[in-house]
Design an enzyme around this catalytic site. Structure first.
Site, short mmCIF file in Angstrom:
data_model
loop_
_atom_site.label_atom_id
_atom_site.label_comp_id
_atom_site.label_asym_id
_atom_site.label_seq_id
_atom_site.Cartn_x
_atom_site.Cartn_y
_atom_site.Cartn_z
N TRP A 127 1.41 -1.48 -0.14
CA TRP A 127 -0.19 -0.34 0.08
C TRP A 127 0.95 1.20 0.00
CZ3 TRP A 127 -1.89 3.32 4.67
CH2 TRP A 127 -2.99 3.59 4.40
N ASP A 208 -0.53 -6.27 8.88
CA ASP A 208 -1.41 -5.14 9.04
C ASP A 208 -2.80 -5.37 8.18
OD1 ASP A 208 -3.49 -2.80 8.06
OD2 ASP A 208 -1.67 -2.11 6.56
N ALA A 210 -6.48 -5.13 7.02
CA ALA A 210 -7.72 -3.66 6.96
C ALA A 210 -8.98 -4.53 6.22
CB ALA A 210 -6.79 -2.87 6.14
N LYS A 243 -13.50 -1.64 6.43
CA LYS A 243 -13.87 -2.10 5.17
C LYS A 243 -14.95 -2.67 5.81
CE LYS A 243 -10.46 0.06 3.13
NZ LYS A 243 -9.30 0.23 2.33
C1 LMR Z 1 -7.05 1.61 -0.71
O1 LMR Z 1 -6.31 1.22 -0.26
O2 LMR Z 1 -7.71 2.50 -1.54
C2 LMR Z 1 -7.19 2.50 0.44
O3 LMR Z 1 -7.49 1.59 1.24
C3 LMR Z 1 -7.87 3.98 0.46
C4 LMR Z 1 -6.99 4.04 1.00
O4 LMR Z 1 -6.69 5.07 2.08
O5 LMR Z 1 -5.57 4.71 0.28
#
Ligand code: LMR
Length: 394
Positions: A127, A208, A210, A243
């Site tokens: 991410w 992590d 999520a 989520k």
């Molecule tokens: C994403 O990866 O799109 C989500 O986790 C939202 C974000 O805050 O980036």
């Protein structure tokens, strides 16, 4: 003084969100930010959340502060949801945080306090905000191989080889389930091998998580995290309710610090409280309270789990339909990986130029690394996307 500020790099996910909003075309398709959307393109408030909000409105008598780490009942309920019986409750220090990002940020700060020399190993890719926050805090980041661009699966041999570079006191960031951005995940045998490497080297796992409930189910998605906590002496877990409870804007998350050393919990707990106080004082309560109410009420919980399961199954259905449509158009199994990936995302494996072409020529928005939010699709847009993928020559 402000003239000394330097422009900061734009977050690519948020920048894409903005571009999509500004695109006047009617036929545009948003596969960008990780927000669940139903077949009508709406991100609904879940039924159990509505019911809990209604009850809260009737019952809540005060909005006075709760506690620096939030309501202990929230921590208890979330620890049970994520860790099950994998560890004893009194090995876990926990603090409510503003969303999963808040938990990630606090975890990195705790790492920095405990070991200023720690390097944090992250998957390539991960991410983007993981890397951005690590850079912002001045923590050295090392990437380990994760995704094989040819097979669109985990490059497990490469990953293991790279993880052998970790030193004692380093941290390895892992996605508990539904890897963001690729959708490719380790199986439990592979998780075990990763744990062995970390234990051999004295490195700390940070998980992590999520998207629990979006991959193979609420319990199955927690299995890897449970395996880690029960196999290591210490670890960090950053969890998000954005989520799986659909409460994105309520900013609801939890950071857990697990230690098998009975004496460590008190210090860990105090450190989490200290970090909350420094960064924002009391964490938001509204979302955490709703989650607690749902998890502790049999009817609300059953309804929430049912709706979440429907969401999961609908995403699996979309994955399968897209893979089938691409199979039909190309006559090959090249895109079968789409049905094997899990969670909200899949990395298509298209070059940035082709991603740009999909946006400009077809109004299809995905992140530049070709991450697609599967939940942004519906049965009407799947054939459009499949045709565009073939047209641009992915
Ligand atoms: C994403 O990866 O799109 C989500 O986790 C939202 C974000 O805050 O980036």
């Amino acid at each position: 003084m402000f003239d000394r500020l330097k422009a900061q790099p734009a977050d690519k996910i948020l920048a894409l969100m903005q571009m999509y909003r500004e695109d006047p075309r009617d036929q545009k398709i948003d596969l960008g930010v990780g927000v669940y959307k139903n077949a009508e393109g709406v991100t609904p408030v879940m039924r159990a959340i509505k019911a809990a909000e209604h009850r809260l409105w009737e019952e809540q008598e005060t909005k006075a502060y709760v506690g620096l780490v939030g309501d202990p009942a929230f921590s208890d309920a979330m620890i049970k949801l994520i860790l099950g019986d994998a560890v004893l409750r009194d090995t876990v220090a926990a603090a409510a945080t503003p969303g999963g990002t808040g938990a990630v940020r606090q975890a990195f700060e705790m790492i920095q306090m405990a070991n200023p020399d720690a390097r944090v190993f992250v998957s390539n890719p991960t991410w983007p905000n993981h890397i951005s926050i690590l850079n912002y805090l001045g923590i050295e980041t090392v990437m380990y191989r994760y995704f094989d661009d040819d097979t669109r699966a985990v490059d497990f041999d490469g990953m293991l080889e790279d993880l052998k570079q970790v030193r004692e006191g380093d941290v390895v960031l892992l996605h508990g389930c539904c890897h963001n951005p690729t959708g490719a995940n380790l199986n439990l045998v592979e998780w075990k091998a990763v744990i062995d490497v970390l234990n051999d080297r004295g490195a700390l796992p940070m998980i992590d998580i999520a998207y629990q409930g979006f991959g193979d189910g609420l319990e199955a998605d927690a299995e890897a995290t449970r395996l880690v906590v029960s196999s290591v002496s210490e670890c960090l877990i950053a969890a998000s309710c954005s989520k799986n409870f659909g409460i994105y804007r309520e900013r609801t998350g939890l950071l857990m610090a697990v230690s098998q050393d009975a004496g460590a919990r008190g210090l860990n707990q105090d450190t989490l409280a200290f970090l909350n106080r420094q960064n924002y004082s009391f964490p938001p309560d509204h979302g955490a309270r709703l989650v607690t109410m749902i998890l502790n009420d049999d009817d609300l919980r059953a309804d929430w789990a049912k709706e979440l399961e429907d969401v999961r199954l609908s995403m699996l259905g979309l994955r399968q339909s897209l893979a089938d449509e691409l199979q039909r158009l190309t006559g090959s199994d090249r895109f079968a990986f789409l049905a094997q990936h899990r969670g909200m995302f899949s990395r298509l494996g298209a070059s940035p130029e082709l991603v740009e072409k999909l946006r400009v020529e077809h109004g299809i928005y995905m992140i530049g690394d070709s991450r697609m939010n599967i939940a942004g699709l519906n049965q009407k847009t799947i054939p459009i996307l499949a045709k565009a993928i073939v047209d641009v020559g992915v």
